[in-house]
Design an enzyme around this catalytic site. Structure first.
Site, PDB file in Angstrom:
ATOM      1  NE  ARG A  13      -4.313  -1.106  -0.139  1.00 20.56           N
ATOM      2  CZ  ARG A  13      -4.447  -2.088  -1.028  1.00 20.56           C
ATOM      3  NH1 ARG A  13      -3.432  -2.411  -1.801  1.00 20.56           N
ATOM      4  NH2 ARG A  13      -5.582  -2.744  -1.140  1.00 20.56           N
ATOM      5  CD  GLU A  32      -2.087   3.539  -5.706  1.00 21.49           C
ATOM      6  OE1 GLU A  32      -3.139   2.914  -5.946  1.00 21.49           O
ATOM      7  OE2 GLU A  32      -1.063   2.984  -5.290  1.00 21.49           O
ATOM      8  CG  HIS A  81      -2.425  -0.629  -6.994  1.00 22.24           C
ATOM      9  ND1 HIS A  81      -2.850   0.186  -5.979  1.00 22.24           N
ATOM     10  CD2 HIS A  81      -2.493  -1.889  -6.492  1.00 22.24           C
ATOM     11  CE1 HIS A  81      -3.165  -0.533  -4.920  1.00 22.24           C
ATOM     12  NE2 HIS A  81      -2.956  -1.800  -5.214  1.00 22.24           N
TER      13      HIS A  81
END
Length: 529
Positions: free
Chosen positions: A235, A264, A282
Site C-alpha cells: 500500500r 493514486e 498498482h
C-alpha cells in the site's frame, strides 16, 4: 431469511462469473460501475449487498444512506477504500478475498525485485531506442543475498517461499509469525531493527494502518545497509516518498521498485523519472487468473451470507462456515432468546455481561453465538444494534464483557448462562436445547423453570403464596385473553416464585397494570419473542 431475493449491486467492473454466481445462488444482481458518490448514495438504499473493487469508496455518508445494506464485499485484499469502522457502527459486514490474488501479488513483488536488481525496464527502453549500453546497466545478483520480508502473512509468506527457492537468505518480521511457521517457510524470524540492519533487499507486505503508515522513513532508512533496495507492492503511504527520494539521491538506497503510491492514480510523483526507480500502476493483482479468483470468491462469500448466513473472510465479525451454519442455527436461536429475555427483564443501564458456556456447546464456534446473544440483549436498550456492531457499541458505552467455558453440567448436555450486572442488581438467565434443537429457558435468577418461549408472553415474579395463579387467570379470562401455556418455578424454600405465561394475543397495558397491582406480585413484564 426472507423469501424475497437479496439484491446486490456490483459497483466496479468485475469478471462476469461474479454475476453468474450471484444469480445461481439466488440473488438479484445489478451492475453499475463508475457511479459518483452522489449517484451511489441515491442508488444504495435498494440493496442488501455491495460488491466492489478499488475504484469505489465507501464513506460514512454512503453507509448512512444504505438503510438495507447488510454486507460489503471487496474483490481483493485491501479495504482502505472502505470505512470499516463506519460500516461496523452501521451493522454492515465487510468481507475481503485475502487469498484470491495472493499468488499474483507475490509474483509481482518477485518480478519487481528482479526488474530493479537487473534494471530491466531501463535497459528495455534503451535497447528499443537503438542504443547498446551494456556497461550502463550493471546489475546485482539475488543469489545468497538477504531478503527482509516485512509482513509474512498470505502474500509475504509466498514471497518468502519463492525467495528461498532462489537461494536467498530470508529474514522476516511479523508479530504474528510463529516459530513453527518460520521453520516451515525456511526463514528466520527477527525483530524489525535487525531486519533493517541485515537485509540487502526489503519487501513490504503489510496493510496500511496507524502502525504501518510511514513505517519506512528517514529514521528507518538510516538503520538500513548502504545500497539497500526496497520493494513495495502493498500500500502507498507505508513509505514516505520524500524520504525515499532523498535516500535514492544520496545513494543510501540503491534502488526502489514501487507498485503503489501515496496518492493514486499517480499521474505525478517526485519519484517518477528517477533512474533507480521501477514503477508500475498498482498491478499487484492485475492478472486474468487473479481477477477471476477474486470475482468468484467475493460472489460466493456474499451470496452464502445473504442466503444462508455463512460468514467467510469478514473483517468485523466472526466467521461462520456453510458447514457450521446448520449446526450453529439452534444455538443461535437459543442465544437470541436468552439475550432478549435478559434484556426485557433488565430495567437499568447495563454495566457488565458475562456469558457462560457449559457442556457440548463448548465444542462449537461460540463467537457468533456470543454476538447474537449480546445483540439481542442490548437491542432492548439500543435502537441500531446487530451482530456486527454490538461489541463495539458495548465497548463505547463502557459495558464490561467476559466469557467463560467449562466442560460439563450435572443437569444438561449443554447450557448457556447470561449474567447481567446493572446499576441496581445482577440477573441471570440460563437456557438449553431440548432434543438438540428446541430452545428452552431452564433457570431465571436461580429459580428452576422449564419453558419454551413464544411470541407473546407474560413474566411474573411473586411471593410464593396461595391464590396468585387463580387471580391472574381470572383477570385474563375476564378480558377474553387465552393462556396457551403456563410455566411455574419457585425457590427451594418457597419464598419466591416465577411464572411464564404464553398468551394467544399481546397483553394490553391496562391488563398488565391490573396484574401488577396484585399484592403477591413483585414484578410483571409483558415480553415478545
Amino acid at each position: 431469511m426472507s423469501n424475497t431475493k437479496p439484491k446486490v449491486l456490483i459497483a466496479d467492473k468485475m469478471h462476469p462469473l461474479a454475476t453468474e454466481i450471484f444469480t445461481k445462488k439466488g440473488c438479484d444482481v445489478t451492475e453499475k460501475s463508475g457511479l459518483t458518490p452522489e449517484e451511489l448514495i441515491a442508488e444504495i438504499p435498494k440493496y442488501d449487498g455491495l460488491a466492489m473493487r478499488s475504484s469505489t469508496t465507501v464513506t460514512p455518508e454512503i453507509l448512512a444512506a444504505a438503510t438495507n445494506l447488510k454486507v460489503i464485499g471487496r474483490a481483493g485484499i485491501g479495504v482502505d477504500n472502505i470505512d470499516v469502522k463506519a460500516a461496523t457502527d452501521s451493522g454492515v459486514i465487510v468481507m475481503n478475498t485475502p487469498f484470491g490474488n495472493s499468488i499474483t501479488t507475490a509474483e509481482h513483488a518477485i518480478a519487481m525485485m528482479f526488474s530493479m536488481a537487473r534494471q530491466i525496464p531501463q535497459a528495455n527502453e534503451s535497447t528499443h531506442a537503438g542504443k547498446w549500453e551494456k556497461k550502463k546497466f550493471m546489475g546485482a545478483e539475488l543469489f545468497s543475498k538477504t531478503l527482509g520480508v516485512i509482513g509474512c502473512g498470505n502474500i509475504g509468506g509466498i514471497v518468502a517461499d519463492r525467495a528461498v527457492g532462489l537461494k536467498m537468505n530470508v529474514v522476516a518480521f511479523d508479530p504474528f509469525l510463529t516459530e513453527e511457521r518460520a521453520m516451515e517457510l525456511g526463514v528466520e524470524k527477527v525483530e524489525l531493527e535487525e531486519l533493517f540492519a541485515r537485509a540487502d533487499f526489503i519487501t513490504i507486505h503489510v496493510p496500511k494502518n496507524e502502525k504501518t503508515a510511514g513505517l519506512i522513513n528517514k529514521d528507518s532508512i538510516a538503520k538500513m545497509k548502504n545500497g539497500v533496495r526496497l520493494i513495495n507492492c502493498a500500500r502507498g503511504g507505508i513509505i514516505i516518498e520524500a524520504d525515499l527520494k532523498e535516500a535514492l539521491d544520496s545513494g543510501k538506497v540503491a534502488g526502489a521498485a514501487l507498485d503503489v503510491f501515496e496518492e493514486e492514480p499517480a499521474k505525478e510523483n517526485i519519484l517518477f523519472g528517477h533512474p533507480n526507480v521501477v514503477c508500475t500502476p498498482h498491478l499487484g493483482a492485475a492478472t486474468t487468473e487473479a481477477q477471476v479468483n477474486v470475482a468468484i470468491q467475493v460472489a460466493e462469500q456474499m451470496a452464502d451470507y445473504l442466503t444462508n448466513g455463512a460468514v467467510t473472510n469478514a473483517l468485523n465479525m466472526p466467521s461462520i462456515s456453510a458447514d457450521d451454519a446448520p449446526r450453529l442455527k439452534p444455538y443461535m436461536k437459543l442465544a437470541e432468546q436468552l439475550g432478549s429475555f435478559a434484556g426485557q427483564i433488565t430495567e437499568h443501564a447495563i454495566k457488565a455481561v458475562n456469558i457462560e458456556y457449559v457442556g457440548t456447546v463448548t465444542d462449537v464456534n461460540t463467537k457468533p453465538i456470543t454476538q447474537m446473544l449480546m445483540a439481542a440483549l442490548l437491542k432492548t436498550q439500543l435502537e441500531t444494534v446487530n451482530m456486527v456492531n454490538v461489541m463495539s457499541l458495548a465497548e463505547s458505552r463502557g459495558i464490561k464483557f467476559s466469557e467463560t467455558k467449562s466442560g460439563s453440567s450435572k443437569d444438561w448436555r449443554s447450557v448457556i448462562v447470561v449474567n447481567v450486572e446493572t446499576e441496581a442488581r445482577s440477573r441471570s438467565v440460563s437456557g438449553t436445547l431440548f432434543t438438540g434443537k428446541e430452545p428452552r429457558i431452564v433457570d431465571i435468577e436461580g429459580v428452576r423453570i422449564e419453558a419454551g418461549l413464544s411470541e407473546n408472553m407474560l413474566f411474573i415474579r411473586n411471593n410464593d403464596k396461595p391464590g396468585m395463579i387463580g387471580q391472574v387467570g381470572s383477570i385474563l379470562g375476564n378480558a377474553g385473553q387465552n393462556i396457551a401455556n403456563f410455566h411455574l418455578g419457585r425457590t427451594p424454600k418457597g419464598d419466591s416464585a416465577i411464572c411464564l405465561l404464553s398468551l394467544d394475543a399481546p397483553l394490553t397495558e391496562d391488563l398488565l397494570d391490573e396484574i401488577s397491582s396484585l399484592e403477591q406480585i413483585t414484578m410483571a413484564k409483558k415480553m415478545n419473542f
